[in-house]
Design an enzyme around this catalytic site. Structure first.
Site, PDB file in Angstrom:
ATOM      1  N   ALA A  71       0.550  -1.272   0.202  1.00 53.14           N
ATOM      2  CA  ALA A  71      -0.082   0.120  -0.055  1.00 53.14           C
ATOM      3  C   ALA A  71       0.899   1.236   0.175  1.00 53.14           C
ATOM      4  O   ALA A  71       2.107   1.136   0.428  1.00 53.14           O
ATOM      5  CB  ALA A  71      -0.941  -0.054   1.090  1.00 53.14           C
ATOM      6  N   ASP A  72       0.372   2.395  -0.531  1.00 61.84           N
ATOM      7  CA  ASP A  72       0.774   3.608  -0.438  1.00 61.84           C
ATOM      8  C   ASP A  72       0.094   4.619  -0.115  1.00 61.84           C
ATOM      9  O   ASP A  72      -1.120   4.800  -0.601  1.00 61.84           O
ATOM     10  CB  ASP A  72       1.841   3.975  -1.461  1.00 61.84           C
ATOM     11  CG  ASP A  72       2.670   5.060  -1.476  1.00 61.84           C
ATOM     12  OD1 ASP A  72       3.780   5.180  -0.963  1.00 61.84           O
ATOM     13  OD2 ASP A  72       2.107   6.298  -1.744  1.00 61.84           O
ATOM     14  N   THR A  73       0.477   5.562   0.871  1.00 62.48           N
ATOM     15  CA  THR A  73      -0.574   6.583   1.373  1.00 62.48           C
ATOM     16  C   THR A  73       0.067   7.995   1.107  1.00 62.48           C
ATOM     17  O   THR A  73       1.205   8.048   1.398  1.00 62.48           O
ATOM     18  CB  THR A  73      -0.821   6.461   2.918  1.00 62.48           C
ATOM     19  OG1 THR A  73      -1.562   5.178   2.930  1.00 62.48           O
ATOM     20  CG2 THR A  73      -1.878   7.316   3.098  1.00 62.48           C
ATOM     21  N   SER A 108      -3.474   3.846  -2.105  1.00 63.92           N
ATOM     22  CA  SER A 108      -3.647   2.785  -3.174  1.00 63.92           C
ATOM     23  C   SER A 108      -3.069   1.411  -2.425  1.00 63.92           C
ATOM     24  O   SER A 108      -2.068   1.475  -1.812  1.00 63.92           O
ATOM     25  CB  SER A 108      -2.756   3.104  -4.360  1.00 63.92           C
ATOM     26  OG  SER A 108      -3.103   4.316  -4.961  1.00 63.92           O
TER      27      SER A 108
END
Length: 196
Positions: A71-73, A108
């Site tokens: 995930a990437d925030t 994402s």
């Protein structure tokens, strides 16, 4: 047969959220260098590219058989991306900028197994209280916010800075459960089967 799930993250918050379920998983930190990807004006595409890059780096380095979850925030305010601050001063400047304002958080989530890739996104709106500038350095130090995008944490002293959250609170912590649930179904993994 138990699914093989690999959490491609060194984030203690993502690990903690995944531990709400009895689903077995291992952790591998991706070697992907986030700062190598330039931001080109589309925060959703940027976040997705980073999440997928992390998953692909785990395949390249380890070639595991299981389902890789990354995930990437990103924090977005007035078109600008606020990544993890590189210094105490940068974290303080981020907090000053976000003080009393509403910003967006986009996470994402990417799931990758062999050639099958599924990506989902969640967007949440966060509004900050007016922050007293004289305490921002203390906040950054007390809650070690240099490893958090936007330079803040909702779990640790979040009530001091956050006025309200519109949308998924887990998204603000870096792993939106609703998005994860729907993506895992594409790999025949149902989180309802793993309730604690």
């Amino acid at each position: 047969m138990e699914p093989q799930l690999i959490l491609g993250s060194s984030s203690p918050r993502r690990k903690s959220i995944l531990q709400y379920f009895r689903i077995p998983f291992t952790c591998i930190s991706p070697s992907f260098e986030e700062r190598s990807v330039p931001y080109q004006g589309d925060p959703a595409a940027y976040s997705q590219e980073l999440a997928v890059g992390k998953a692909e780096s785990i395949v390249q380095d380890h070639n595991p058989e299981g389902v890789i979850l990354t995930a990437d925030t990103v924090v977005i305010y007035k078109g600008k991306v606020f990544n993890k601050p590189s210094s105490r001063d940068e974290a303080i400047e981020m907090l000053k900028t976000l003080s009393g304002q509403t910003h967006s958080i986009i996470t994402s989530v990417a799931l990758l197994q062999q050639k099958k890739l599924m990506v989902g996104q969640e967007t949440t709106q966060v509004t900050f209280n007016q922050l007293p500038e004289k305490y921002l350095g203390r906040y950054v130090e007390a809650f070690s916010t240099l490893d958090k995008c936007g330079g803040y944490s909702t779990q640790e002293g979040g009530g001091l800075i956050i006025h309200n959250i519109q949308g998924c609170a887990y998204n603000v912590q870096g792993l939106p459960i609703r998005t994860l649930y729907h993506l895992l179904l594409e790999f025949d993994i149902n989180l309802w089967d793993y309730l604690v």
